[in-house]
Design a protein around this motif. Structure first.
Motif, PDB file in Angstrom:
ATOM      1  N   SER A 226      35.441  21.517  54.810  1.00  0.00           N
ATOM      2  CA  SER A 226      35.727  22.455  53.723  1.00  0.00           C
ATOM      3  C   SER A 226      36.816  21.961  52.774  1.00  0.00           C
ATOM      4  N   ILE A 227      37.740  21.135  53.278  1.00  0.00           N
ATOM      5  CA  ILE A 227      38.860  20.649  52.468  1.00  0.00           C
ATOM      6  C   ILE A 227      38.689  19.160  52.183  1.00  0.00           C
ATOM      7  N   ILE A 228      38.836  18.784  50.919  1.00  0.00           N
ATOM      8  CA  ILE A 228      38.878  17.357  50.577  1.00  0.00           C
ATOM      9  C   ILE A 228      40.343  16.963  50.603  1.00  0.00           C
ATOM     10  N   ASN A 229      40.732  16.224  51.635  1.00  0.00           N
ATOM     11  CA  ASN A 229      42.140  15.908  51.847  1.00  0.00           C
ATOM     12  C   ASN A 229      42.726  15.163  50.652  1.00  0.00           C
ATOM     13  N   GLY A 230      43.832  15.690  50.127  1.00  0.00           N
ATOM     14  CA  GLY A 230      44.488  15.071  48.989  1.00  0.00           C
ATOM     15  C   GLY A 230      43.923  15.477  47.651  1.00  0.00           C
ATOM     16  N   GLU A 231      42.823  16.258  47.637  1.00  0.00           N
ATOM     17  CA  GLU A 231      42.212  16.698  46.381  1.00  0.00           C
ATOM     18  C   GLU A 231      42.208  18.220  46.242  1.00  0.00           C
ATOM     19  N   THR A 232      41.790  18.928  47.278  1.00  0.00           N
ATOM     20  CA  THR A 232      41.784  20.394  47.225  1.00  0.00           C
ATOM     21  C   THR A 232      42.796  20.989  48.199  1.00  0.00           C
TER      22      THR A 232
ATOM     23  N   ILE B 289      23.527  26.660  59.055  1.00  0.00           N
ATOM     24  CA  ILE B 289      23.564  27.463  57.828  1.00  0.00           C
ATOM     25  C   ILE B 289      25.037  27.707  57.522  1.00  0.00           C
ATOM     26  N   ARG B 290      25.519  27.066  56.504  1.00  0.00           N
ATOM     27  CA  ARG B 290      26.962  27.088  56.234  1.00  0.00           C
ATOM     28  C   ARG B 290      27.424  28.465  55.760  1.00  0.00           C
ATOM     29  N   ASN B 291      28.665  28.768  56.078  1.00  0.00           N
ATOM     30  CA  ASN B 291      29.260  30.013  55.599  1.00  0.00           C
ATOM     31  C   ASN B 291      29.320  30.017  54.078  1.00  0.00           C
TER      32      ASN B 291
ATOM     33  N   ASN C 171      41.721  25.832  67.012  1.00  0.00           N
ATOM     34  CA  ASN C 171      40.275  25.687  67.112  1.00  0.00           C
ATOM     35  C   ASN C 171      39.622  26.571  66.066  1.00  0.00           C
ATOM     36  N   GLU C 172      38.540  26.106  65.478  1.00  0.00           N
ATOM     37  CA  GLU C 172      37.813  26.876  64.476  1.00  0.00           C
ATOM     38  C   GLU C 172      36.336  26.491  64.525  1.00  0.00           C
ATOM     39  N   ALA C 173      35.480  27.387  64.039  1.00  0.00           N
ATOM     40  CA  ALA C 173      34.079  27.023  63.815  1.00  0.00           C
ATOM     41  C   ALA C 173      33.957  26.582  62.360  1.00  0.00           C
ATOM     42  N   SER C 174      34.048  27.530  61.443  1.00  0.00           N
ATOM     43  CA  SER C 174      34.100  27.211  60.008  1.00  0.00           C
ATOM     44  C   SER C 174      34.782  28.383  59.309  1.00  0.00           C
ATOM     45  N   PRO C 175      36.089  28.295  59.108  1.00  0.00           N
ATOM     46  CA  PRO C 175      36.851  29.442  58.607  1.00  0.00           C
ATOM     47  C   PRO C 175      36.489  29.857  57.185  1.00  0.00           C
ATOM     48  N   VAL C 176      36.021  31.082  57.050  1.00  0.00           N
ATOM     49  CA  VAL C 176      35.675  31.627  55.747  1.00  0.00           C
ATOM     50  C   VAL C 176      36.916  31.746  54.866  1.00  0.00           C
ATOM     51  N   SER C 177      38.078  31.989  55.482  1.00  0.00           N
ATOM     52  CA  SER C 177      39.303  32.195  54.696  1.00  0.00           C
ATOM     53  C   SER C 177      39.647  30.982  53.835  1.00  0.00           C
ATOM     54  N   ILE C 178      39.335  29.791  54.319  1.00  0.00           N
ATOM     55  CA  ILE C 178      39.590  28.591  53.514  1.00  0.00           C
ATOM     56  C   ILE C 178      38.718  28.603  52.262  1.00  0.00           C
ATOM     57  N   LEU C 179      37.449  28.957  52.424  1.00  0.00           N
ATOM     58  CA  LEU C 179      36.544  29.020  51.275  1.00  0.00           C
ATOM     59  C   LEU C 179      37.028  30.066  50.272  1.00  0.00           C
ATOM     60  N   GLU C 180      37.527  31.180  50.782  1.00  0.00           N
ATOM     61  CA  GLU C 180      38.036  32.237  49.904  1.00  0.00           C
ATOM     62  C   GLU C 180      39.226  31.749  49.097  1.00  0.00           C
ATOM     63  N   ALA C 181      40.125  31.033  49.753  1.00  0.00           N
ATOM     64  CA  ALA C 181      41.298  30.503  49.049  1.00  0.00           C
ATOM     65  C   ALA C 181      40.889  29.497  47.976  1.00  0.00           C
ATOM     66  N   LEU C 182      39.972  28.592  48.323  1.00  0.00           N
ATOM     67  CA  LEU C 182      39.536  27.582  47.364  1.00  0.00           C
ATOM     68  C   LEU C 182      38.859  28.233  46.156  1.00  0.00           C
ATOM     69  N   ALA C 183      38.085  29.299  46.408  1.00  0.00           N
ATOM     70  CA  ALA C 183      37.416  30.000  45.313  1.00  0.00           C
ATOM     71  C   ALA C 183      38.433  30.656  44.382  1.00  0.00           C
ATOM     72  N   CYS C 184      39.581  31.026  44.936  1.00  0.00           N
ATOM     73  CA  CYS C 184      40.666  31.618  44.134  1.00  0.00           C
ATOM     74  C   CYS C 184      41.542  30.548  43.497  1.00  0.00           C
ATOM     75  N   GLU C 185      41.170  29.285  43.658  1.00  0.00           N
ATOM     76  CA  GLU C 185      41.912  28.132  43.128  1.00  0.00           C
ATOM     77  C   GLU C 185      43.295  28.017  43.746  1.00  0.00           C
ATOM     78  N   ILE C 186      43.353  28.290  45.055  1.00  0.00           N
ATOM     79  CA  ILE C 186      44.599  28.149  45.803  1.00  0.00           C
ATOM     80  C   ILE C 186      44.468  26.947  46.735  1.00  0.00           C
ATOM     81  N   PRO C 187      45.329  25.930  46.616  1.00  0.00           N
ATOM     82  CA  PRO C 187      45.240  24.783  47.517  1.00  0.00           C
ATOM     83  C   PRO C 187      45.556  25.188  48.954  1.00  0.00           C
ATOM     84  N   VAL C 188      44.969  24.457  49.891  1.00  0.00           N
ATOM     85  CA  VAL C 188      45.054  24.812  51.310  1.00  0.00           C
ATOM     86  C   VAL C 188      45.737  23.704  52.104  1.00  0.00           C
TER      87      VAL C 188
END
Length: 209
Positions: free
Chosen positions: A171-177, A30-32, A143-160
Motif C-alpha cells: 500500500s505504501i511506496i517507500n520514500g514516495e507516499t 480481492i484488494r481492499n 501484524n496486518e492483513a491489509s489495513p484500510v486506514s492506510i488507504l484512507e490516509a493516502l486518499a486524504c493526501e496524508i503521508p504514512v
C-alpha cells in the motif's frame, strides 16, 4: 464445500495457502478499497479538529486509527512521541479507536510525560474528517492483513509512516507516499515523523503523491 477463500492482499493470499493450507486454486485476492469521495483532502476538517482539541491552527497533528489491541502496538507511538517532543514541542498526537490497551497507553503516556500531547478520542464515526485533519498518519502494527486506514490516509493526501509488516508494503511506496520502518523500531518511527514535520515541502509532496 467452500467455493473460494478471499484474501485482501497478495501476502494475505500466500498466508492462506502456506500457513492455513487452503487449496491454492480456491484462494482469490480481492484488494481492499475505500470511498474516495468520502476520504479526501479537507482543509475545514483540519481547522475543526484543532478547534475541538483546543489547539492552534498550525499545530502539527500525528495520528493513528486502530483498535486499541496489543497487536496494534500503540505503545510504540507513545514512545516515539516522547522522543520527538523536544524537537517539536508544539506537536500533538491523535489516537482514534478503543479497546483493552487503553489503560496501558494512558499509563505509558503519563510515565513519559506526554499525556497532554496524546489525545485518545475513542470510537468515532467521523474518521474521514479526523484522518483528513492530520499532518502524518502512522501505523505501528506487529501484524496486518491489509489495513484500510492506510488507504484512507493516502486518499486524504496524508503521508504514512508505518511498520513494514506483511502486506503494508503493498500500500505504501517507500520514500514516495510515506515511509516503511522495521517492526518495533521506535527510533526509525520518530526519525521519519520528525523529517516530515521539519520539511513541509516533503510532507506535501508525499501527500500529493
Amino acid at each position: 464445500m467452500t467455493d473460494a477463500f478471499i484474501a485482501v492482499a497478495n501476502s494475505h493470499g500466500d498466508f492462506l495457502t502456506e500457513f492455513e493450507k487452503f487449496p491454492e486454486h480456491k484462494v482469490r485476492v480481492i484488494r481492499n478499497g475505500i470511498d474516495c469521495s468520502r476520504f479526501a483532502p479537507d482543509s475545514v476538517a483540519r481547522d475543526n479538529l484543532r478547534r475541538e482539541l483546543g489547539l492552534g491552527d498550525a499545530t502539527p497533528l500525528i495520528g493513528i486509527v486502530a483498535a486499541l489491541r496489543s497487536e496494534k502496538n500503540h505503545l510504540m507511538l507513545v514512545d516515539a512521541a516522547a522522543r520527538i517532543i523536544d524537537q517539536h514541542p508544539d506537536a500533538h498526537w491523535v489516537v482514534v479507536g478503543d479497546g483493552p490497551e487503553r489503560t496501558a497507553i494512558e499509563t505509558r503516556a503519563r510515565e513519559l510525560g506526554v499525556s497532554d500531547r496524546i489525545h485518545l478520542l475513542g470510537t468515532r464515526h467521523d474518521t474521514d474528517k479526523l484522518v483528513a485533519a492530520l499532518d502524518v498518519f502512522t501505523l505501528c502494527s506487529l501484524n496486518e492483513a491489509s489495513p484500510v486506514s492506510i488507504l484512507e490516509a493516502l486518499a486524504c493526501e496524508i503521508p504514512v509512516v508505518a511498520t513494514d509488516v506483511v502486506s503494508v508494503s503493498e500500500s505504501i511506496i517507500n520514500g514516495e507516499t510515506g515511509y516503511l520502518i522495521p517492526s518495533r523500531d521506535t527510533h526509525a518511527m520518530s526519525q521519519r515523523i520528525s523529517e516530515l514535520l521539519l520539511d513541509g515541502d516533503l510532507l506535501r509532496a508525499m501527500g500529493q503523491a
